[in-house]
Design a protein around this motif. Structure first.
Motif, PDB file in Angstrom:
ATOM      1  N   ASP A 103      66.173  41.118  58.650  1.00 59.63           N
ATOM      2  CA  ASP A 103      66.461  40.956  60.084  1.00 59.63           C
ATOM      3  C   ASP A 103      66.097  39.549  60.564  1.00 59.63           C
ATOM      4  OD1 ASP A 103      66.958  41.280  62.755  1.00 59.63           O
ATOM      5  OD2 ASP A 103      65.570  42.937  63.083  1.00 59.63           O
ATOM      6  N   TRP A 159      64.070  40.366  70.079  1.00 61.78           N
ATOM      7  CA  TRP A 159      63.361  39.123  69.765  1.00 61.78           C
ATOM      8  C   TRP A 159      64.143  37.934  70.326  1.00 61.78           C
ATOM      9  CZ3 TRP A 159      64.838  34.781  66.999  1.00 61.78           C
ATOM     10  CH2 TRP A 159      63.823  33.876  66.688  1.00 61.78           C
ATOM     11  N   PRO A 185      56.635  40.778  63.920  1.00 62.23           N
ATOM     12  CA  PRO A 185      57.278  40.689  65.241  1.00 62.23           C
ATOM     13  C   PRO A 185      58.126  41.929  65.517  1.00 62.23           C
ATOM     14  CG  PRO A 185      58.412  39.312  63.631  1.00 62.23           C
ATOM     15  CD  PRO A 185      57.191  39.844  62.946  1.00 62.23           C
ATOM     16  N   VAL A 186      58.466  42.128  66.772  1.00 69.26           N
ATOM     17  CA  VAL A 186      59.260  43.310  67.174  1.00 69.26           C
ATOM     18  C   VAL A 186      60.674  42.851  67.510  1.00 69.26           C
ATOM     19  CG1 VAL A 186      59.487  45.144  68.899  1.00 69.26           C
ATOM     20  CG2 VAL A 186      57.222  44.506  68.042  1.00 69.26           C
ATOM     21  N   ASN A 187      61.675  43.602  67.054  1.00 72.76           N
ATOM     22  CA  ASN A 187      63.060  43.326  67.421  1.00 72.76           C
ATOM     23  C   ASN A 187      63.797  44.652  67.560  1.00 72.76           C
ATOM     24  OD1 ASN A 187      65.373  41.867  68.017  1.00 72.76           O
ATOM     25  ND2 ASN A 187      65.990  41.676  65.873  1.00 72.76           N
ATOM     26  N   THR A 188      63.766  45.208  68.763  1.00 79.79           N
ATOM     27  CA  THR A 188      64.416  46.491  69.025  1.00 79.79           C
ATOM     28  C   THR A 188      65.397  46.316  70.176  1.00 79.79           C
ATOM     29  OG1 THR A 188      62.679  47.125  70.584  1.00 79.79           O
ATOM     30  CG2 THR A 188      62.374  47.790  68.285  1.00 79.79           C
ATOM     31  N   ASN A 205      63.354  45.910  73.206  1.00 83.78           N
ATOM     32  CA  ASN A 205      62.529  44.694  73.217  1.00 83.78           C
ATOM     33  C   ASN A 205      63.063  43.693  72.187  1.00 83.78           C
ATOM     34  OD1 ASN A 205      60.510  42.862  73.624  1.00 83.78           O
ATOM     35  ND2 ASN A 205      58.882  44.060  72.661  1.00 83.78           N
ATOM     36  N   ILE A 227      61.700  44.093  58.326  1.00 81.77           N
ATOM     37  CA  ILE A 227      61.882  43.456  59.638  1.00 81.77           C
ATOM     38  C   ILE A 227      62.063  41.944  59.455  1.00 81.77           C
ATOM     39  CG2 ILE A 227      59.372  43.334  60.016  1.00 81.77           C
ATOM     40  CD1 ILE A 227      62.010  43.640  62.795  1.00 81.77           C
ATOM     41  N   CYS A 287      51.331  45.667  61.769  1.00 79.76           N
ATOM     42  CA  CYS A 287      50.941  45.255  63.132  1.00 79.76           C
ATOM     43  C   CYS A 287      51.124  43.742  63.330  1.00 79.76           C
ATOM     44  CB  CYS A 287      49.488  45.640  63.410  1.00 79.76           C
ATOM     45  SG  CYS A 287      49.294  47.401  63.754  1.00 79.76           S
ATOM     46  N   GLU A 329      61.225  51.550  57.715  1.00 75.82           N
ATOM     47  CA  GLU A 329      60.267  50.648  58.373  1.00 75.82           C
ATOM     48  C   GLU A 329      59.039  50.362  57.518  1.00 75.82           C
ATOM     49  OE1 GLU A 329      59.013  48.194  61.412  1.00 75.82           O
ATOM     50  OE2 GLU A 329      60.918  49.251  61.246  1.00 75.82           O
ATOM     51  N   TYR A 330      58.499  51.424  56.907  1.00 75.25           N
ATOM     52  CA  TYR A 330      57.169  51.268  56.299  1.00 75.25           C
ATOM     53  C   TYR A 330      57.183  51.272  54.772  1.00 75.25           C
ATOM     54  CZ  TYR A 330      55.321  51.919  60.918  1.00 75.25           C
ATOM     55  OH  TYR A 330      55.029  51.752  62.233  1.00 75.25           O
TER      56      TYR A 330
END
Length: 1054
Positions: A546, A455, A447-450, A453, A542, A444, A1024-1025
């Motif tokens: 990335d 970055w 940061p998000v990079n999709t 959405n 991430i 959580c 991802e996890y």
């Protein structure tokens, strides 16, 4: 308002007198309760980890429960646990630092729903101890009183269960307060967690082990070992010089008889001893276990013994010690243990034939640890027969003077013996590597990079950072297909004609806040772990693959070091450090950069960034890039020459090119000549590390994290000097400069492997480079021997090393200090940094060991099912690099394997070679000298093996049920092994590693598919996890030394 109290402590002096000390103790009206039900969170200052709001009750364990059942409390299913300060202090004082650190790590771990409550500083919870009251009774009373206060503090909204082993307390407090229940721990598990089978089994195992200990202590056995001396006697003895303190290091090849104590702290300076102390036999070891901090008494010189020089069944390679086999060395016996370093041990149960049935009652079973250095452990279990085909984890509880073996208890099953996943799990447990998936709380924070959405650089960061996107030509040079780019370079001409060199490193600390969940996890892991077929990342992908990867054509945050250099001499005029925004223009691979450097511009077609450019623009961009690479190389040559003049060492390694398939997995390793661009990039990184080290030390002289490489002990070089002498070379080891020059001149034109082996031996003699806090040692000890630099650190790989994250924060704080602005970074004190450095050094050693062990596992699995008599690749050329009394140590370049080859077998027969070179076993004797060994048969035939002789070796696998399998080498001819095409032979040697991993993995997967019953893992979720699994490029780059001459366990790490 603080309330002052007085605490009376009774301490015993070295002389045995009791000293009464009175200390001030201040009580506060509120301390953090860390409960979401807190009616006044601001007053309590609950700004740390909170208990879950979804639990049905809180659990408060008594001090005895925390001591005895901590590993059950570690189960993530048990939630809402409140550890009282009183219980934690009892663990600290009665169970030692290791158990206490385990408890501290549990409290810090975001995955576990537990908190600490400082009850002894809360004025309503604190209870003074009554006169004549037993310590144990006061601790239980204090914890119960705190539990009642906590229940009322949460406004009676959450029931509290206090678990204790004190029957009187259960009777006394059980029904005293409504909402606060007092029950036994076993009762708690039975009623609240009836289906948590693993916890019940572990609890039963601990109870059974405790009963065994209690019944044993009541029986009167004859003593197997002498009692350990009291702590005050040990401390006084160390102070006076009568006793010596050090760490016990058991020789895994002679675990029953040979151990050494490496001197520690004041002992190493005051004792006058230059070598380790030999502890001969298990009686002299006196119940100490490998890794324990022990106190040793030296024996009279007449009782000193020498170390054994013979090979034995599981011998591979002992570190050169400088002791001749017959020369006696300081010998001692253990008289006490200062710190037990017990951990989880992987063991194997005896086979059906070995188990003596003791009826239906719990049996005492001797289990054999996977690690040869650990003695057999006696455990009580009724599952011995069911578990005999599995690798199992156990823990040691005690080792009484009346018992030949330590007592322990069963913890959990890892997997079947010989199964790949079970064996990998064994390696991880044996090296104390915990690799659970990143938690939801940690993810959580990411940061998000999709695509939906993406970055972007924030306007705030644009204002605060130096923007290099339009002013600097930034590019990276990495292996082909690399996606984890943590460094980039730039060079340009300034207006005044001087040059500007830039090293740009991914700004990981922007995304990883100090003491955040992900920071605590990265600190615990300390490094990324690379195994032969997988890696376990320090940070989620991430970041590592990335947003902290300096990919071409995208905006990224960086921390940059930029130097202004004189245009002709390249001398450094000034340096700038700071946060930047970069956009890498080119993501080059090494071979392309080398081709451009050599003037071969046809390679441009393989560089994606040039494909879309028009011809005219393309030519201008190409010239700009070629100039930059050429100038970088020129500068790197100058920097390297300067270090060479100071004595920088070049030690042995292997260069290969990586070929990837469509899925970015390793397809092949192709041998290549070392490229100059490798050296160029390495020199730029070393320069950045050196200058950052100087900067952080100048700003924080007592709390900077640097890396030291102490000069090796001269006696460790004796084998290197003798081996070189056998070939007519002289190795001068007085300094790093003379050693580097000697190794450069020790070249045998007829056999290039000689120089490689000599460099490998020099590596074996080296001390390990270590992280340290500058406040913990004198400035003259900062030096890095191998790199010939006065100050050095690690700054360039924060994606995979926590040390670099600490250094980035120190650098940012140093910049803030220069600007006279507030330092935002949370810096470690010297004491805390020293502790962190110890932890990181420990984890780095674990990473090296696990990498080596996993490579050996794959080598054994690869050769295991092949018939050494008929399989062509089981025969190879080997070179002798050490002589022992009953055999030789051989290196096989084709497979990168080192091992022992016996010249005398168990039946006493010696090796004999016929006119064609083929060997057989015959009665006879061996005669060993420094550089050769002669095997003479009873019939008078003799064969001589010299150092650096090439021999033909057969490779097979020596299977072991209880330990790891081992490669076994047998000399089949005293002549070199010839292949029709020697060049092909060399190529296949380097291709084999990836082939080997792929073939073993494929056969394991096929076996699993035949009995597959589980559903498929969702790939995206796995990415991802969870951890990276598979033969990734990153894996190969970091464990490439497995193919080199170096033995990774003792390899010289810069």
């Amino acid at each position: 308002m603080l309330q002052k109290r007085e605490k009376v402590l009774l301490l015993r002096t070295f002389q045995g007198r009791t000293l009464r000390i009175v200390r001030e103790h201040y009580l506060r009206p509120s301390v953090p309760c860390n409960s979401p039900l807190c009616p006044q969170p601001a007053t309590c200052r609950n700004d740390g980890k909170l208990l879950s709001a979804e639990v049905t009750h809180y659990v408060i364990p008594d001090w005895k429960v925390v001591q005895d059942y901590l590993e059950v409390l570690e189960f993530p299913e048990l939630k809402g646990i409140i550890f009282m300060q009183t219980a934690c202090q009892a663990v600290q004082h009665q169970r030692g630092r290791r158990q206490y650190n385990k408890l501290r790590n549990l409290l810090k771990d975001a995955r576990h729903d537990c908190v600490l409550f400082a009850n002894e500083f809360q004025q309503h919870c604190y209870l003074p101890r009554e006169k004549g009251e037993a310590m144990e009774k006061w601790q239980t009373r204090s914890i119960y009183n705190s539990a009642v206060w906590y229940y009322h503090h949460c406004e009676d909204r959450m029931p509290i269960v206090m678990v204790t082993e004190d029957e009187e307390a259960i009777q006394q407090y059980g029904s005293e307060t409504e909402g606060v229940f007092v029950i036994s721990f076993k009762n708690y598990l039975d009623n609240f967690w009836p289906d948590l089978k693993a916890a019940h089994e572990l609890c039963d195992s601990i109870i059974q082990s405790r009963r065994e200990r209690e019944s044993e202590s009541q029986e009167t056995h004859g003593k197997e070992y002498p009692e350990h001396l009291p702590l005050e006697v040990l401390e006084a003895g160390i102070k006076s010089g009568r006793y010596i303190q050090g760490i016990l290091n058991v020789n895994k090849h002679r675990a029953q008889i040979e151990a050494f104590v490496r001197l520690q702290g004041a002992s190493s300076k005051d004792s006058g001893l230059v070598s380790d102390i030999l502890i001969h036999g298990s009686k002299a070891r006196n119940r100490s276990i490998h890794g324990d901090v022990v106190v040793v008494e030296l024996l009279p010189k007449s009782e000193w013994k020498g170390r054994t020089a013979a090979l034995c069944e599981n011998d591979s390679e002992d570190k050169a010690s400088g002791e001749s086999p017959s020369e006696p060395m300081p010998t001692g016996r253990v008289v006490g243990i200062l710190q037990k370093n017990w951990r989880d041990y992987v063991v194997t149960f005896p086979s059906k034939e070995e188990v003596q049935s003791q009826g239906k009652n719990a049996q005492k079973i001797l289990v054999t640890p996977w690690d040869y250095r650990i003695p057999k452990i006696r455990i009580s279990t009724q599952q011995a027969e069911a578990l005999q085909d599995f690798r199992v984890v156990v823990r040691i509880d005690s080792w009484e003077t009346t018992s030949v073996y330590p007592n322990g208890h069963f913890v959990r099953v890892l997997g079947r013996i010989g199964d790949l996943e079970g064996e990998i799990a064994t390696i991880l447990v044996e090296n104390s590597i915990n690799v659970v998936p990143f938690s939801e709380a940690q993810m959580c924070e990411m940061p998000v990079n999709t695509a939906e959405n993406p970055w972007r650089v924030s306007p705030k960061e644009e204002q605060e950072r130096r923007d290099l996107r339009s002013t600097h030509l930034v590019f990276s040079i990495d292996p082909k297909g690399c996606e984890d780019v943590d460094d980039a370079l730039s060079v340009r001409t300034l207006n005044n004609g001087n040059l500007e060199l830039g090293v740009h490193i991914a700004d990981v600390t922007h995304f990883v806040a100090p003491n955040s969940y992900i920071d605590v996890e990265a600190r615990t892991r300390a490094t990324t772990y690379y195994l032969a077929d997988r890696r376990y990342d320090m940070l989620p992908s991430i970041l590592s693959a990335d947003l902290c990867s300096l990919l071409g054509g995208v905006d990224r945050y960086a921390v940059s070091v930029m130097w202004e250099l004189d245009k002709t001499s390249y001398e450094i005029k000034k340096v700038w450090y700071g946060r930047t925004i970069i956009r890498s223009a080119y993501k080059l691979f090494y071979e392309a950069a080398q081709e451009l450097l050599d003037g071969n511009f046809s390679i441009v077609d393989d560089i994606p960034e040039f494909k879309t450019l028009e011809e005219q623009n393309r030519q201008a961009k190409l010239e700009e890039l070629v100039w930059a690479i050429g100038k970088l190389t020129d500068i790197a040559r100058h920097i390297r020459a300067k270090r060479d003049r100071c004595g920088a060492l070049e030690l042995e390694g292997v260069e290969v090119r990586v070929q990837l398939d469509d899925k970015k997995n390793i397809h092949d390793l192709i041998p290549k000549q070392p490229l100059e661009v490798h050296e160029t990039v390495a020199e730029c990184m070393i320069l950045a590390n050196h200058w950052v080290a100087k900067k952080i030390w100048e700003s924080f002289p007592h709390q900077a994290l640097l890396r030291q490489h102490p000069p090796p002990h001269q006696e460790f070089f004796s084998e290197l000097r003798e081996c070189a002498k056998a070939k007519g070379f002289f190795i001068d080891t007085r300094s790093n400069k003379t050693l580097a020059d000697s190794l450069d001149s020790a070249n045998d034109p007829s056999d290039p492997l000689v120089n490689k082996l000599l460099r490998s031996m020099a590596t074996q003699a080296m001390s390990n480079a270590l992280y340290f806090s500058t406040g913990s040692c004198a400035e003259e000890e900062f030096h890095h021997y191998g790199l010939a630099l006065d100050k050095y650190t690690h700054f360039t790989s924060p994606i995979r090393r926590y040390s670099d994250i600490v250094v980035h924060r120190l650098l940012m704080a140093a910049i803030s200090k220069d600007k006279k602005v507030e330092i935002k970074e949370n810096l470690f004190s010297n004491k805390n940094l020293e502790e962190l450095c110890r932890h990181i050094n420990n984890r780095n050693r674990a990473a090296q060991r696990s990498q080596k062990q996993s490579t050996e596992l794959f080598q054994c699995m690869y050769f295991k099912d092949r018939d050494p008599e008929t399989e062509e690749r089981c025969v190879a050329d080997g070179i002798i690099y050490s002589i022992r009394t009953n055999g030789v140590l051989v290196f096989i370049p084709r497979f990168g394997i080192k091992g022992a080859a016996y010249l005398k077998n168990k039946d006493g027969l010696v090796i004999s070679c016929g006119p064609e070179g083929s060997s057989e076993w015959k009665p006879g004797s061996l005669q060993r000298s420094q550089n050769k060994i002669i095997s003479t048969t009873a019939g008078g035939q003799s064969v001589t093996f010299h150092l650096f002789d090439h021999v033909t070796v057969r490779i097979s696998v020596q299977a072991s049920r209880c330990h790891s399998d081992m490669i076994r080498l047998e000399i089949v001819s005293n002549k070199p092994y010839m292949m029709p095409n020697t060049e092909l032979c060399h190529q296949s040697s380097l291709l084999l590693k990836s082939e080997l991993v792929k073939e073993v993995t494929r056969s394991v997967e096929e076996a699993q598919l035949a009995q597959e019953v589980k559903g498929k893992v969702i790939e995206e979720e796995h990415q991802e996890y969870r951890q990276t699994k598979g033969r990734s490029l990153y894996t190969l780059l970091e464990e490439i030394r497995d193919l080199a001459l170096l033995d990774v366990s003792d390899s010289y790490a810069m």
